[in-house]
Design a protein around this motif. Sequence first.
Motif, PDB file in Angstrom:
ATOM      1  N   ILE A 167       0.860  -1.182   0.000  1.00  7.80           N
ATOM      2  CA  ILE A 167       0.000   0.000   0.000  1.00  7.80           C
ATOM      3  C   ILE A 167       0.894   1.229   0.000  1.00  7.80           C
ATOM      4  CG2 ILE A 167      -1.740   1.313   1.261  1.00  7.80           C
ATOM      5  CD1 ILE A 167      -2.812  -1.260   2.391  1.00  7.80           C
ATOM      6  N   VAL A 168       0.709   2.092  -0.992  1.00  8.41           N
ATOM      7  CA  VAL A 168       1.485   3.318  -1.097  1.00  8.41           C
ATOM      8  C   VAL A 168       0.656   4.449  -0.502  1.00  8.41           C
ATOM      9  CG1 VAL A 168       2.648   4.924  -2.646  1.00  8.41           C
ATOM     10  CG2 VAL A 168       2.616   2.466  -3.174  1.00  8.41           C
ATOM     11  N   THR A 224       9.936   5.933   2.636  1.00  2.00           N
ATOM     12  CA  THR A 224      10.144   4.929   1.585  1.00  2.00           C
ATOM     13  C   THR A 224       9.241   5.182   0.392  1.00  2.00           C
ATOM     14  OG1 THR A 224      10.700   3.261   3.255  1.00  2.00           O
ATOM     15  CG2 THR A 224      10.119   2.459   1.066  1.00  2.00           C
ATOM     16  N   GLU A 225       9.821   5.124  -0.809  1.00  5.85           N
ATOM     17  CA  GLU A 225       9.055   5.212  -2.044  1.00  5.85           C
ATOM     18  C   GLU A 225       9.508   4.116  -2.992  1.00  5.85           C
ATOM     19  OE1 GLU A 225       8.150   9.383  -3.512  1.00  5.85           O
ATOM     20  OE2 GLU A 225       9.920   9.783  -2.274  1.00  5.85           O
ATOM     21  N   ILE A 226       8.713   3.888  -4.043  1.00  2.00           N
ATOM     22  CA  ILE A 226       9.078   2.924  -5.077  1.00  2.00           C
ATOM     23  C   ILE A 226       9.950   3.633  -6.108  1.00  2.00           C
ATOM     24  CG2 ILE A 226       8.216   1.401  -6.894  1.00  2.00           C
ATOM     25  CD1 ILE A 226       5.619   1.143  -5.298  1.00  2.00           C
ATOM     26  N   SER A 227      11.138   3.116  -6.338  1.00  2.00           N
ATOM     27  CA  SER A 227      12.044   3.735  -7.308  1.00  2.00           C
ATOM     28  C   SER A 227      12.121   2.964  -8.616  1.00  2.00           C
ATOM     29  CB  SER A 227      13.452   3.856  -6.708  1.00  2.00           C
ATOM     30  OG  SER A 227      13.945   2.591  -6.305  1.00  2.00           O
ATOM     31  N   GLU A 253      11.578  -2.068  -6.385  1.00  2.00           N
ATOM     32  CA  GLU A 253      12.828  -1.511  -5.895  1.00  2.00           C
ATOM     33  C   GLU A 253      12.481  -0.262  -5.095  1.00  2.00           C
ATOM     34  OE1 GLU A 253      14.976  -0.734  -9.410  1.00  2.00           O
ATOM     35  OE2 GLU A 253      15.180  -2.847  -9.983  1.00  2.00           O
ATOM     36  N   LEU A 254      12.958  -0.157  -3.877  1.00  2.00           N
ATOM     37  CA  LEU A 254      12.602   0.933  -2.985  1.00  2.00           C
ATOM     38  C   LEU A 254      13.751   1.926  -2.839  1.00  2.00           C
ATOM     39  CD1 LEU A 254      10.835  -1.203  -0.218  1.00  2.00           C
ATOM     40  CD2 LEU A 254       9.850  -0.204  -2.300  1.00  2.00           C
ATOM     41  N   THR A 255      13.400   3.153  -2.505  1.00  2.00           N
ATOM     42  CA  THR A 255      14.412   4.201  -2.363  1.00  2.00           C
ATOM     43  C   THR A 255      15.376   3.918  -1.219  1.00  2.00           C
ATOM     44  OG1 THR A 255      12.823   5.460  -1.041  1.00  2.00           O
ATOM     45  CG2 THR A 255      13.000   6.022  -3.376  1.00  2.00           C
TER      46      THR A 255
END
Length: 495
Positions: A167-168, A224-227, A253-255
């Motif tokens: 969940i973002v 944390t974000e999705i990179s 892949e996460l930041t």
Amino acid sequence: MIGLGPGGEDIAARLARGGWSVLAVDEHLVGGECPYYGCIPSKMMLHESRRADASWARVAQRIREEATDHWDDGVAVERLLGTGATFVHGRAEIAGGPATGPASDGTSVTVTPNDGGARQTWTARRAVVLNTGSESVRIPVPGLPDAVTWTHRDVVTAETLPASLAIVGGGPVGCELAQALTGFGVRVSLLVRGGRLLSGEAPEAGELVAERFRSEGIDVRTGTEISGVQAGEASRYETSHGIPASAGPVDLELTTGDRLTVDRVLLATGRVPRDPVDVDDWCRVLDGAAAEGGQPVPGRYAIGDMTGVGPFTHTSMAQAAVVADQLLAGAAPRPFPRHAVPRVTYTDPEVAAVGLSEGEARKAVEHQGGDASEVHVVRVDLGASSRGWIDEVRGHLTLVARAEGNADEKGTGVGTGPGAGTGTSGGVLVGAAVVGPHAGEILGALTVAVHARVPLAELARIPWAYPTLHRSIGDAVAQFGSDVIGAESAAGPAS
């Protein structure tokens, strides 16, 4: 009436029953987001998820059959038509735009029906009311296939759940769905760009919720974000060919440098108004920004999410009452009480608040030339109350008060609601927040106090029921001290 969410439906029905000729238009479902995709289904999911024998199949069937009638608004449409209103499923456009006043012969409204029928043009001679709502923010995630991307609507309409989900977003929607889906056995990772959950609330609230989430097995990742995204073959195939397939997992892949493999990614990054407008306290559309002295546009009103006052069903319904009363009576009724709009996030623990935070209260006082030292804050531990000790409660209650009860005389802008200007000789609440079990219910009394400017001296005299969690309100008020509460607090009024 353009937009038939709860408030719009109410206005259309009231005016039609009052003898007005009413055209009601909505492109989607009469009733809006709340009953079909929002408040009602999500709370049904939370309720079911907390049962020992929680069953997604059971709640999914209940949502389809009992709550939404398979997302069919036929009953709501018939109810509206029964009031005498005319209804069209379609898209409406008003001549000149939402903040343009009507011409001398009325406002032209063009409706394009959903069924492909001919466009129709109507003339609104007395008023146009807007209620076009808000929509989910779809943040771009490069490489993320549509086949694995969900919004809250996909969750509500799903008949089966994925085994794992990222969940973002750590706002109310993301948090409620994270806890609900975990209760049904989904492995949930909550990815939050900021440093804490529920950034619109006090930091302690987000910290307490995060602690509870982690104890329940929710993978909470702040900052944390999705990179980047690597999708499986099934996911890529369904996206490129449009042929239903079993969407395979995606590798995120996460930041932070970590990687996370999940079956679905749910975007819960907030909502934005479709057609934002500024309104005054009587819900009249302004021809410019309120802060820049915008003036009311004759015959043009707006309610709900598009006004930016508060994206809640109860806001829309309260605004609807202001507009309907105004149009039916021909005179301005009491204004919408912006100063006392409550909000609740239905996680466990619940998070609830009304009015101003400490920072907002100090800014409001300073903005009008007052002294920020007039703002006082106390916090009590719900677990320290008798009921909290019995139930082993984790949580707290915070009160924000202004020492001068008659805020109008000081010109602070925090005393413009009902009860202001009554000449009270002590403090009043301007805000409150609760984190813990039944926080939304405890907030009820605090909402009344903030809304009606109930003097702290009166709150101090109330015999709060024992042993209850809401008794902590009295404990908190007592901590302000007689200089803030007022002279009557110690012995009550003279007999």
